[in-house]
Each structure stands twice: as C-alpha cells, then as structure tokens.
Scaffold this active site. Structure first.
Site: not given
Ligand code: AP5
Ligand code: ZN
Length: 218
Positions: A13, A88, A123, A156, A167
């Site tokens: 994402k 979410r 990552r 991270r 997660r």
């Molecule tokens: P990346 O682009 O970073 O993936 P992402 O989908 O953004 O993954 P996240 O881990 O950031 O998602 P998340 O939803 O768990 O975390 P968030 O920060 O929202 O890509 C991942 C890796 O793969 C990278 O190394 C990238 O380079 C690689 N990659 C990308 N595309 C690729 C491809 N095509 N092929 C190969 N490799 C590739 O949330 C974190 C925490 O915050 C949550 O766990 C929760 O505790 C809290 N939180 C956040 N939002 C909320 C909410 N709305 N409600 C409640 N708690 C929340």
């Molecule tokens: Zn992300």
C-alpha cells in the site's frame, strides 16, 4: 481523486501510494505513518500506540477516527486524498460514511500471506517521509540510505516475524470484512457509492503501479 488503498500488511500500500499521490497530486493519509510520528515524538498518544503496534494489534477506533477527521481539515485535502491503512475496521468505515467523507475508488491490492513475510523482513523505511524500500525487491540507490535525502534507513519495530504473523491474523479477523463492505456499497448503485477495483499485488513494483493506475482510470 479520493481513494482508499485496501490490503494486508505488506501488500504494498505504501509503495503504491507513492506513485498514486504524485499522479493525482493528493496527500497520502497513512494512519500507520501518523502513529509512528507520534511514537517518535514521544507524545502520550505515541506511548500508548507503541505498545499496541509492537504487539501487532489495532489502536482504538476512537483515536484513529479523531486523527483522520483532524487531518482531513487541512487545506491540502481540498483536491482529494489517499487513505493508506485506513479504514481498518467496520466502525472506522462507518464513521467516514456518517461524516460524509467522499470516496471515488476503493483499490484492493491482493497478495497471498506466504509472500508477506519475506517482504516484511526485507523492508527498510525512511522514518521522516515514510518512503519504503526492500533490500532485494526495491533497493535504494545507495545501500541503507534514502534516495531523496541520503538519510539512514531503519527497520520497523513491528516487522519481526512473530508480530507480522499477528498483524496478518488481525487483518483477516477485522479488516478483510471491508472487502465485502465496500464491494456491496459499490454494487448498490446508491449516489456517492465508490467504484471497487481489485488488482494483484504480486510482481515487480512498476508492473503493479501500471495495474493500479489503469484500474483508477476505468
Ligand atoms: P509496503 O508498501 O510497506 O506495504 P504496506 O502495505 O504499506 O505494509 P504495512 O506493513 O505498512 O501495512 P500495515 O497495514 O500493516 O501497516 P500500517 O503502517 O498501516 O511494502 C512492504 C514491503 O514489501 C516493502 O519492503 C516493499 O519495498 C516491498 N514491496 C512492495 N511492493 C512489492 C512488490 N511488488 N514485490 C516485492 N516486494 C514489494 O500500520 C501499522 C500499525 O499501526 C498497525 O499494526 C496498527 O497497530 C496501527 N494502525 C495503523 N492504522 C490503523 C488503523 N486505521 N486502525 C487501528 N490501528 C492502526
Ligand atoms: Zn504501509
């Protein structure tokens, strides 16, 4: 353009948000990035959120909804916005509906669970901008350094394998229901319903960018 990026942790994402926000000149509203900024700043919210994030759980709906509503008041949202990692849960989605927050597209990025672990372990992120790399699949120009600022990249805290597994489980339990939620809304034909698009997130980053931009042009 007003859109939601939906997908499991590690689906890409944040990576695709980078391309989409530039193409449409809209801000990326990543609740994860906002929480990590609060953790880094050491605010009371940050201290509370860190425990939950490190355990792979979800921060409470009330806090998240408040954060997003405040963010939407800023002037840069006038031209549209991209939600990354939000909503979410059903209550978060309902809160946006009730507040009349318009959504043109919901774009689901689909990646099977077994590909996720490898993505997370490789990552690396630039903390201040949220720019994301992968040591193998999307490496920075200089090892360990951000392409734009040259600053140090970090790993991270929630990318440890046990936390990633948790997660993923939380995603399947609480977030995946939004696939159905938005699909039903999109098919309902009610005024203001978003369009729903699903793309595969497996393959090279640039190929997925092309798929995403094509889906948002339909
Ligand atoms: P990346 O682009 O970073 O993936 P992402 O989908 O953004 O993954 P996240 O881990 O950031 O998602 P998340 O939803 O768990 O975390 P968030 O920060 O929202 O890509 C991942 C890796 O793969 C990278 O190394 C990238 O380079 C690689 N990659 C990308 N595309 C690729 C491809 N095509 N092929 C190969 N490799 C590739 O949330 C974190 C925490 O915050 C949550 O766990 C929760 O505790 C809290 N939180 C956040 N939002 C909320 C909410 N709305 N409600 C409640 N708690 C929340
Ligand atoms: Zn992300």
């Amino acid at each position: 353009m007003r859109l939601i990026l939906l997908g499991a942790p590690g689906a890409g994402k944040g990576t695709q948000a980078n391309f989409i926000k530039e193409k449409f000149n809209i801000p990326q509203i990543s609740t994860g990035d906002m929480l990590r900024a609060a953790v880094k700043a050491g605010t009371p919210l940050g201290l509370e959120a860190k425990k939950v994030m490190d355990a792979g759980g979800l921060v409470s709906d009330d806090i998240i909804i408040g954060l997003v509503k405040d963010r939407l008041k800023q002037a840069d949202c006038a031209n549209g916005y991209l939600f990354d990692g939000f909503p979410r849960t059903i209550p978060q989605a309902d809160a946006m509906k009730e507040a009349g927050v318009a959504i043109d597209y919901v774009l689901e990025i689909d990646v099977p669970d077994d590909a996720i672990i490898e993505r997370m372990s490789g990552r690396r992120v630039h903390q201040t901008s949220g720019r994301t790399y992968h040591v193998k699949y999307n490496p920075p120009k200089v090892e360990g350094k951000d392409d734009v600022t040259g600053e140090e990249l970090i790993q991270r805290d929630d990318d440890k394998e046990a936390t990633v597994m948790k997660r993923l489980a939380v995603y399947h339990e609480q977030t995946e229901v939004l696939v159905d939620y938005y699909n039903k809304w999109a098919l309902s034909g009610t005024p203001g319903a978003p369009k729903y698009r699903k793309i595969s997130g497996v393959g090279p980053v640039e190929e997925i960018r092309d798929r995403a931009l094509a889906a948002l042009a339909e």
